[in-house]
Design an enzyme around this catalytic site. Structure first.
Site, PDB file in Angstrom:
ATOM      1  N   ARG A  87     141.929 115.443 127.355  1.00  0.00           N
ATOM      2  CA  ARG A  87     141.700 114.921 128.647  1.00  0.00           C
ATOM      3  C   ARG A  87     141.442 113.489 128.875  1.00  0.00           C
ATOM      4  NH1 ARG A  87     136.240 118.218 128.990  1.00  0.00           N
ATOM      5  NH2 ARG A  87     136.156 117.151 127.050  1.00  0.00           N
ATOM      6  N   TYR A 110     127.833 129.777 121.387  1.00  0.00           N
ATOM      7  CA  TYR A 110     129.133 129.094 120.682  1.00  0.00           C
ATOM      8  C   TYR A 110     129.576 129.981 119.471  1.00  0.00           C
ATOM      9  CZ  TYR A 110     131.501 125.738 117.638  1.00  0.00           C
ATOM     10  OH  TYR A 110     132.326 125.381 116.970  1.00  0.00           O
TER      11      TYR A 110
HETATM   12  P1  NDP Z   1     135.284 116.437 118.608  1.00  0.00           P
HETATM   13  O1  NDP Z   1     134.307 116.351 119.769  1.00  0.00           O
HETATM   14  O2  NDP Z   1     135.318 115.058 117.931  1.00  0.00           O
HETATM   15  O3  NDP Z   1     136.704 116.765 119.374  1.00  0.00           O
HETATM   16  C1  NDP Z   1     137.013 117.682 120.104  1.00  0.00           C
HETATM   17  C2  NDP Z   1     138.367 117.476 120.901  1.00  0.00           C
HETATM   18  O4  NDP Z   1     138.336 118.551 121.839  1.00  0.00           O
HETATM   19  C3  NDP Z   1     138.357 116.385 121.603  1.00  0.00           C
HETATM   20  O5  NDP Z   1     139.692 115.557 121.223  1.00  0.00           O
HETATM   21  C4  NDP Z   1     138.224 116.510 122.997  1.00  0.00           C
HETATM   22  O6  NDP Z   1     139.138 115.643 123.964  1.00  0.00           O
HETATM   23  C5  NDP Z   1     138.930 117.877 122.962  1.00  0.00           C
HETATM   24  N1  NDP Z   1     138.609 118.975 124.230  1.00  0.00           N
HETATM   25  C6  NDP Z   1     137.342 119.367 124.646  1.00  0.00           C
HETATM   26  N2  NDP Z   1     137.183 119.917 125.651  1.00  0.00           N
HETATM   27  C7  NDP Z   1     138.731 120.016 126.155  1.00  0.00           C
HETATM   28  C8  NDP Z   1     139.342 120.408 127.148  1.00  0.00           C
HETATM   29  N3  NDP Z   1     138.690 121.081 128.096  1.00  0.00           N
HETATM   30  N4  NDP Z   1     140.529 120.233 127.436  1.00  0.00           N
HETATM   31  C9  NDP Z   1     141.337 119.335 126.485  1.00  0.00           C
HETATM   32  N5  NDP Z   1     140.686 119.146 125.382  1.00  0.00           N
HETATM   33  C10 NDP Z   1     139.345 119.289 125.170  1.00  0.00           C
HETATM   34  O7  NDP Z   1     134.923 117.595 117.961  1.00  0.00           O
HETATM   35  P2  NDP Z   1     135.497 118.325 116.626  1.00  0.00           P
HETATM   36  O8  NDP Z   1     136.774 117.549 116.077  1.00  0.00           O
HETATM   37  O9  NDP Z   1     134.679 118.736 115.502  1.00  0.00           O
HETATM   38  O10 NDP Z   1     136.202 119.746 117.100  1.00  0.00           O
HETATM   39  C11 NDP Z   1     137.325 120.243 117.177  1.00  0.00           C
HETATM   40  C12 NDP Z   1     137.314 121.661 117.001  1.00  0.00           C
HETATM   41  O11 NDP Z   1     136.677 122.024 115.665  1.00  0.00           O
HETATM   42  C13 NDP Z   1     136.522 122.433 117.971  1.00  0.00           C
HETATM   43  O12 NDP Z   1     137.304 123.457 118.396  1.00  0.00           O
HETATM   44  C14 NDP Z   1     135.238 123.035 117.359  1.00  0.00           C
HETATM   45  O13 NDP Z   1     134.721 124.106 117.816  1.00  0.00           O
HETATM   46  C15 NDP Z   1     135.914 123.157 115.835  1.00  0.00           C
HETATM   47  N6  NDP Z   1     134.715 122.720 114.555  1.00  0.00           N
HETATM   48  C16 NDP Z   1     134.047 121.726 114.512  1.00  0.00           C
HETATM   49  C17 NDP Z   1     133.113 121.634 113.574  1.00  0.00           C
HETATM   50  C18 NDP Z   1     132.128 120.637 113.389  1.00  0.00           C
HETATM   51  O14 NDP Z   1     131.342 120.662 112.619  1.00  0.00           O
HETATM   52  N7  NDP Z   1     132.398 119.393 114.047  1.00  0.00           N
HETATM   53  C19 NDP Z   1     133.192 122.936 112.738  1.00  0.00           C
HETATM   54  C20 NDP Z   1     134.024 123.865 112.812  1.00  0.00           C
HETATM   55  C21 NDP Z   1     134.755 123.915 114.143  1.00  0.00           C
HETATM   56  P3  NDP Z   1     138.824 115.065 125.419  1.00  0.00           P
HETATM   57  O15 NDP Z   1     137.309 114.855 125.413  1.00  0.00           O
HETATM   58  O16 NDP Z   1     139.741 113.830 125.407  1.00  0.00           O
HETATM   59  O17 NDP Z   1     139.331 116.088 126.364  1.00  0.00           O
HETATM   60  C1  8X3 Z   2     131.028 123.874 114.369  1.00  0.00           C
HETATM   61  C2  8X3 Z   2     129.827 123.683 113.248  1.00  0.00           C
HETATM   62  O1  8X3 Z   2     127.917 123.984 112.145  1.00  0.00           O
HETATM   63  O2  8X3 Z   2     128.135 124.689 114.568  1.00  0.00           O
HETATM   64  O3  8X3 Z   2     131.391 125.118 114.322  1.00  0.00           O
HETATM   65  O4  8X3 Z   2     128.931 125.918 112.700  1.00  0.00           O
HETATM   66  S1  8X3 Z   2     128.587 124.419 113.235  1.00  0.00           S
END
Ligand code: NDP
Ligand code: 8X3
Length: 251
Positions: free
Chosen positions: A34, A152
C-alpha cells in the site's frame, strides 16, 4: 532464468527480503504493497543489484484493486510464475472476549481474504500455462493458538487449510503450492501489532535471537528453486530457542 515472481507486502520485513532474494536469484520481480514511497525504495534496491522490477500499489483487501492489478499488467509482466502471498499482519494481543472488532476485521480481510483474492486472480494464468508456484506465508501461529493470539492464530490456521486445499485442487497440474510457517521474525510485525508502541514491540524480541526476514527469504527461494518434480508442501521455521508459538526460552 527469466521467470516472473510477484511478492505482496514487499515494503518491509519478510516481503522485502524475499523480493531482494528472488531478484538475486534471477527472478523478474513484481512487488506490491500500500505504501508507494516505501515500495519505490525497495524497487530501487532491486535495481541496484541488477534486478528488473515492476511495482503496483494497492490494498489486498480491495478485491477490485486486486483484479485490476493482475488484469492490467503490461504484456511483458503478465506471465507470473511465482506468487508469494506475504501481505499480512497481527493487530492486538488481547483475550478473545475483549478483542477489538475493527482489528479482527482487518486481520481476517488481509490475511485470509486478501490472500484468496490474489490466488483467485493469479492462479488461473498458471493453470492455463501449466506452470507456476504459490507460496503462502503462514505461521507457527496457525499450528496451535497461543494465549491472546486467538483471531490472528485463526487466520494463519486458515492459511494452512487454504494452502492445502489449493494443493489438492492443482494436483493434476504442474503448479506447486507451499506453506511457509515462520516463528519469531524481527520485522515491523510487532510495531504494527501493538499499534506503534515501540517499547512493547521491542520486548517481543528480548532475550532471544529471533529470525530475520532474510532467513525466511532463503526458505522461499529454496522452495521456488527446487527441481520441478519437488513440491515443498510445508515448512515450519523457528528461532533456535523457540519450541512453539508459545514456548520461548529467553536468556
Ligand atoms: P511487516 O509488518 O514487516 O510487513 C508486512 C507487509 O505486509 C508490509 O509490506 C505491508 O505493506 C504489507 N501489508 C499489510 N497489509 C496490507 C494490505 N492490506 N495490502 C497490501 N499489503 C499489506 O511484517 P512481516 O514481514 O513480519 O509479515 C509478513 C508476513 O509474515 C505476514 O503475513 C505475517 O503474518 C507473517 N509472519 C510474520 C512473522 C513474524 O514474526 N514477523 C511470523 C510468521 C508469519 P504496506 O503497509 O506498505 O501495505
Ligand atoms: C507471527 C509470529 O509469534 O505471532 O506469526 O506467532 S507469532
Amino acid at each position: 532464468m527469466n521467470r516472473i515472481a510477484m511478492v505482496t507486502g514487499a515494503t518491509s520485513g519478510i516481503g522485502r527480503a524475499t523480493a531482494l532474494r528472488l531478484a538475486e536469484s534471477g527472478f523478474r520481480m513484481i512487488i506490491t504493497a500500500r505504501r508507494a514511497d516505501e515500495l519505490a525504495a525497495v524497487a530501487e534496491e532491486i535495481r541496484a543489484i541488477g534486478g528488473d522490477v515492476h511495482t503496483i500499489v494497492f490494498d489486498v483487501r480491495d478485491r477490485e484493486a486486486c483484479r485490476e492489478a493482475v488484469a492490467t499488467l503490461p504484456e511483458e509482466w503478465k506471465e507470473i510464475y511465482l506468487l508469494v502471498n506475504n501481505a499480512g499482519l497481527a493487530l492486538g494481543l488481547e483475550p478473545e472476549f475483549e478483542g477489538d472488532f475493527a482489528d479482527w476485521d482487518t486481520m481476517i480481510d488481509t490475511n485470509i481474504k486478501g490472500l484468496l483474492n490474489m490466488t483467485r486472480f493469479v492462479v488461473p494464468g498458471m493453470v492455463e500455462r501449466n506452470s507456476g508456484h504459490v507460496v503462502n506465508i503462514g505461521s507457527v501461529a496457525g499450528d496451535a493458538a497461543y494465549a491472546n493470539g486467538n483471531v490472528y492464530c485463526a487466520t494463519k490456521a486458515a492459511v494452512k487449510t487454504i494452502t492445502d486445499g489449493l494443493r489438492l485442487d492443482l494436483v493434476d497440474t504442474a503448479v506447486r503450492v507451499t506453506n511457509i510457517k515462520p516463528g519469531l521474525v524481527e520485522t515491523d510485525f510487532s510495531r504494527v501489532r501493538f499499534h506503534g508502541d515501540e517499547k512493547r514491540a521491542e520486548s517481543v524480541y528480548k532475550g532471544i535471537k529471533p529470525l530475520t526476514g532474510a532467513d525466511i527469504a532463503d526458505v522461499v527461494a529454496y522452495a521456488a528453486l527446487a527441481p520441478a518434480h519437488v513440491q515443498i508442501a510445508e515448512v515450519l521455521v523457528l528461532a533456535t530457542h523457540q519450541g512453539s508459538g508459545s514456548v520461548i526460552c529467553r536468556k
